[in-house]
Motif scaffolding. Structure first.
Motif, PDB file in Angstrom:
ATOM      1  N   THR A   1       0.869  -1.172   0.000  1.00  0.00           N
ATOM      2  CA  THR A   1       0.000   0.000   0.000  1.00  0.00           C
ATOM      3  C   THR A   1       0.905   1.220   0.000  1.00  0.00           C
ATOM      4  O   THR A   1       1.742   1.376   0.889  1.00  0.00           O
ATOM      5  N   LEU A   2       0.735   2.062  -1.012  1.00  0.00           N
ATOM      6  CA  LEU A   2       1.608   3.216  -1.207  1.00  0.00           C
ATOM      7  C   LEU A   2       0.947   4.506  -0.735  1.00  0.00           C
ATOM      8  O   LEU A   2      -0.273   4.625  -0.737  1.00  0.00           O
ATOM      9  N   ARG A   3       1.785   5.463  -0.351  1.00  0.00           N
ATOM     10  CA  ARG A   3       1.333   6.805   0.025  1.00  0.00           C
ATOM     11  C   ARG A   3       2.439   7.793  -0.336  1.00  0.00           C
ATOM     12  O   ARG A   3       3.583   7.384  -0.562  1.00  0.00           O
ATOM     13  N   CYS A   4       2.111   9.076  -0.370  1.00  0.00           N
ATOM     14  CA  CYS A   4       3.054  10.104  -0.807  1.00  0.00           C
ATOM     15  C   CYS A   4       3.271  11.179   0.259  1.00  0.00           C
ATOM     16  O   CYS A   4       2.373  11.473   1.036  1.00  0.00           O
ATOM     17  N   GLU A   5       4.462  11.765   0.216  1.00  0.00           N
ATOM     18  CA  GLU A   5       4.772  12.973   0.972  1.00  0.00           C
ATOM     19  C   GLU A   5       5.523  13.903   0.031  1.00  0.00           C
ATOM     20  O   GLU A   5       6.434  13.464  -0.679  1.00  0.00           O
ATOM     21  N   SER A   6       5.135  15.189   0.020  1.00  0.00           N
ATOM     22  CA  SER A   6       5.806  16.152  -0.842  1.00  0.00           C
ATOM     23  C   SER A   6       6.181  17.398  -0.064  1.00  0.00           C
ATOM     24  O   SER A   6       5.564  17.721   0.956  1.00  0.00           O
ATOM     25  N   VAL A   7       7.213  18.078  -0.574  1.00  0.00           N
ATOM     26  CA  VAL A   7       7.681  19.342   0.007  1.00  0.00           C
ATOM     27  C   VAL A   7       7.952  20.294  -1.150  1.00  0.00           C
ATOM     28  O   VAL A   7       8.653  19.936  -2.103  1.00  0.00           O
ATOM     29  N   VAL A   8       7.415  21.516  -1.068  1.00  0.00           N
ATOM     30  CA  VAL A   8       7.722  22.542  -2.063  1.00  0.00           C
ATOM     31  C   VAL A   8       9.140  23.035  -1.770  1.00  0.00           C
ATOM     32  O   VAL A   8       9.435  23.458  -0.648  1.00  0.00           O
ATOM     33  N   ILE A   9      10.028  22.952  -2.767  1.00  0.00           N
ATOM     34  CA  ILE A   9      11.425  23.333  -2.534  1.00  0.00           C
ATOM     35  C   ILE A   9      11.850  24.610  -3.277  1.00  0.00           C
ATOM     36  O   ILE A   9      12.853  25.215  -2.912  1.00  0.00           O
ATOM     37  N   GLU A  10      11.093  25.010  -4.282  1.00  0.00           N
ATOM     38  CA  GLU A  10      11.368  26.256  -5.004  1.00  0.00           C
ATOM     39  C   GLU A  10      10.069  26.744  -5.622  1.00  0.00           C
ATOM     40  O   GLU A  10       9.183  25.953  -5.916  1.00  0.00           O
ATOM     41  N   LYS A  11      10.008  28.054  -5.853  1.00  0.00           N
ATOM     42  CA  LYS A  11       8.900  28.610  -6.616  1.00  0.00           C
ATOM     43  C   LYS A  11       9.317  29.940  -7.211  1.00  0.00           C
ATOM     44  O   LYS A  11      10.160  30.639  -6.647  1.00  0.00           O
TER      45      LYS A  11
END
Length: 152
Positions: free
Chosen positions: A98-108
């Protein structure tokens, strides 16, 4: 609706749940990555995987399904992606995971040529049910700005 102005560097998000099935692993591999360790239990058992495993490209497709579901849930004003800077398959994905995600904004940044558009970069990690990273990538996203004049 979530716009460019709503994104912050360092902003974290956890989302998604994807149950990997044997049938889907074989179906995807049959069509897109027909290597024996993605198609046949006996052939897979004789490899370093030890058992049937999902194609890395299938893992990417499952990740995309979770990403799109998250974009819809958050009503993000997304405009697609110009690509991925980095992609790593860290561990095999197996039927039953069972998969899940975590994300972080690193630039914009705002687009210099298209003021109605912002560009952001995210670091994304996909984990299995044991909290082991199975995929890591750095992706680029395009998102509408709320204020094309840049008065944020």
């Amino acid at each position: 609706m979530q716009f460019y102005e709503d994104l912050a560097i360092g902003q974290k998000q956890a989302f998604g749940r994807y149950e990997v099935t044997r049938e889907e692993v074989i179906e995807f591999a049959s069509k897109y990555d027909p290597q024996p360790f993605h198609l046949d239990d006996d052939a897979a058992a004789a490899t370093h995987f030890g058992r049937l495993s999902a194609s890395g490209w299938h893992t990417c497709a499952m990740t995309m399904a979770m990403l799109v579901e998250n974009l819809k849930a958050n009503r993000q004003a997304g405009l697609g992606s110009p690509g991925i800077d980095q992609l790593r398959w860290k561990k095999p994905v197996f039927p039953g995971d069972t998969l899940r995600c975590e994300s972080v904004v690193i630039e914009k940044r705002r687009s210099a040529s298209r003021p109605e558009m912002g560009i952001f970069k995210s670091s994304l990690t996909v984990f299995n049910q044991n909290d082991e990273p199975v995929l890591e990538m750095v992706s680029n996203g395009l998102i509408r700005t709320r204020d094309p004049e840049g008065n944020d």
